[in-house]
Design a protein around this motif. Sequence first.
Motif, PDB file in Angstrom:
ATOM      1  N   LEU A 107      41.962  41.251  25.728  1.00 50.40           N
ATOM      2  CA  LEU A 107      43.041  40.282  25.870  1.00 50.40           C
ATOM      3  C   LEU A 107      42.798  39.076  24.970  1.00 50.40           C
ATOM      4  O   LEU A 107      43.743  38.520  24.400  1.00 50.40           O
ATOM      5  CB  LEU A 107      43.144  39.836  27.330  1.00 50.40           C
ATOM      6  CG  LEU A 107      44.191  38.773  27.651  1.00 50.40           C
ATOM      7  CD1 LEU A 107      45.595  39.229  27.269  1.00 50.40           C
ATOM      8  CD2 LEU A 107      44.135  38.397  29.138  1.00 50.40           C
ATOM      9  N   SER A 136      47.148  34.959  42.154  1.00 48.98           N
ATOM     10  CA  SER A 136      47.302  36.068  41.222  1.00 48.98           C
ATOM     11  C   SER A 136      48.611  35.967  40.455  1.00 48.98           C
ATOM     12  O   SER A 136      49.536  35.243  40.825  1.00 48.98           O
ATOM     13  CB  SER A 136      47.248  37.408  41.970  1.00 48.98           C
ATOM     14  OG  SER A 136      48.344  37.512  42.878  1.00 48.98           O
ATOM     15  N   GLU A 149      44.287  43.671  32.208  1.00 50.20           N
ATOM     16  CA  GLU A 149      45.114  42.518  32.566  1.00 50.20           C
ATOM     17  C   GLU A 149      46.585  42.734  32.223  1.00 50.20           C
ATOM     18  O   GLU A 149      47.465  42.104  32.817  1.00 50.20           O
ATOM     19  CB  GLU A 149      44.611  41.261  31.839  1.00 50.20           C
ATOM     20  CG  GLU A 149      43.202  40.859  32.200  1.00 50.20           C
ATOM     21  CD  GLU A 149      42.178  41.421  31.219  1.00 50.20           C
ATOM     22  OE1 GLU A 149      41.118  40.801  31.061  1.00 50.20           O
ATOM     23  OE2 GLU A 149      42.442  42.481  30.620  1.00 50.20           O
ATOM     24  N   VAL A 159      47.171  40.622  38.774  1.00 51.17           N
ATOM     25  CA  VAL A 159      45.949  40.200  38.089  1.00 51.17           C
ATOM     26  C   VAL A 159      45.446  38.904  38.725  1.00 51.17           C
ATOM     27  O   VAL A 159      46.201  37.923  38.795  1.00 51.17           O
ATOM     28  CB  VAL A 159      46.217  39.961  36.582  1.00 51.17           C
ATOM     29  CG1 VAL A 159      44.911  39.636  35.865  1.00 51.17           C
ATOM     30  CG2 VAL A 159      46.899  41.175  35.947  1.00 51.17           C
ATOM     31  N   LEU A 174      41.550  35.567  34.267  1.00 52.50           N
ATOM     32  CA  LEU A 174      42.231  35.351  32.990  1.00 52.50           C
ATOM     33  C   LEU A 174      41.536  34.276  32.165  1.00 52.50           C
ATOM     34  O   LEU A 174      41.178  33.220  32.695  1.00 52.50           O
ATOM     35  CB  LEU A 174      43.690  34.953  33.235  1.00 52.50           C
ATOM     36  CG  LEU A 174      44.556  36.034  33.869  1.00 52.50           C
ATOM     37  CD1 LEU A 174      45.915  35.458  34.260  1.00 52.50           C
ATOM     38  CD2 LEU A 174      44.741  37.213  32.908  1.00 52.50           C
ATOM     39  N   LEU A 231      49.409  35.034  29.914  1.00 52.13           N
ATOM     40  CA  LEU A 231      49.988  36.366  29.839  1.00 52.13           C
ATOM     41  C   LEU A 231      51.322  36.367  29.102  1.00 52.13           C
ATOM     42  O   LEU A 231      51.704  37.378  28.499  1.00 52.13           O
ATOM     43  CB  LEU A 231      50.112  36.965  31.237  1.00 52.13           C
ATOM     44  CG  LEU A 231      48.737  37.283  31.851  1.00 52.13           C
ATOM     45  CD1 LEU A 231      48.866  37.772  33.277  1.00 52.13           C
ATOM     46  CD2 LEU A 231      47.978  38.316  31.010  1.00 52.13           C
TER      47      LEU A 231
END
Length: 240
Positions: A8, A69, A102, A108, A113, A127
Amino acid sequence: MLNTPQSLTDILDDAAILSLEHQIHLSEVLGEHDWRVDLQNPVFEFTGERTLTCERFHLLGSAAPGPGSWMWAWANPSGFPAELTALSAKVRDLGHQYGIAELSSPEVPIDALPHASGDPVMAAAVLTEAAKVLTGTWTSYTGEAGGGTRVAFLIEHPAFLLPPPSPARTMRLLQQSLAELPLSDHRRALYSYATMRGFNPVFDARGRRLTLGAQGFGATVDFDDLHRVASINGTVPAGG
């Protein structure tokens, strides 16, 4: 992109600078503004200095402090219209392809993150950045959905398309990006941006100098052993 992403973090570096340029442009287009959305009869509208209804918009997901989340829109049990969640499903499919959990998991943990620090606002931003480069839809908006939940959209309108790059503006953008963005690999981030913006980037044989240029603008970027920018020198013509 510089090469196939392995994580990511790679994708975030690929997205970072072009995303910032789009968000700066969005702020310039809208000025002071408010927004409203109807997800069942899909409408996304900005109001304020300029009223503007998005031609298309895409629900990516939401980050909530209660469960701590992020939930992707394709996995949300509320049953939103398929046309609103299709881009989030595209991100899921590419997450499976690249092996990046992710992007492919329905939910997630925010703490998992990068750069999020447990904050729903930052989780939504992270994201959303990834979704931009994977879908090619570059303008985003995140807003408060009540109770500290942050909801994220990709939005489309001709007014959000970037103007042709100008030399002076490009240099300011690169300097701002290096000063403010949490880039993990400067070399990857600069190369990805220059490629997507049409600056024809070329590395030297050692991969330590990146030369880029187009439309009256040229620059050389030198990197250290850790792929950090050591220097950047641009050619900006008068009036550029």
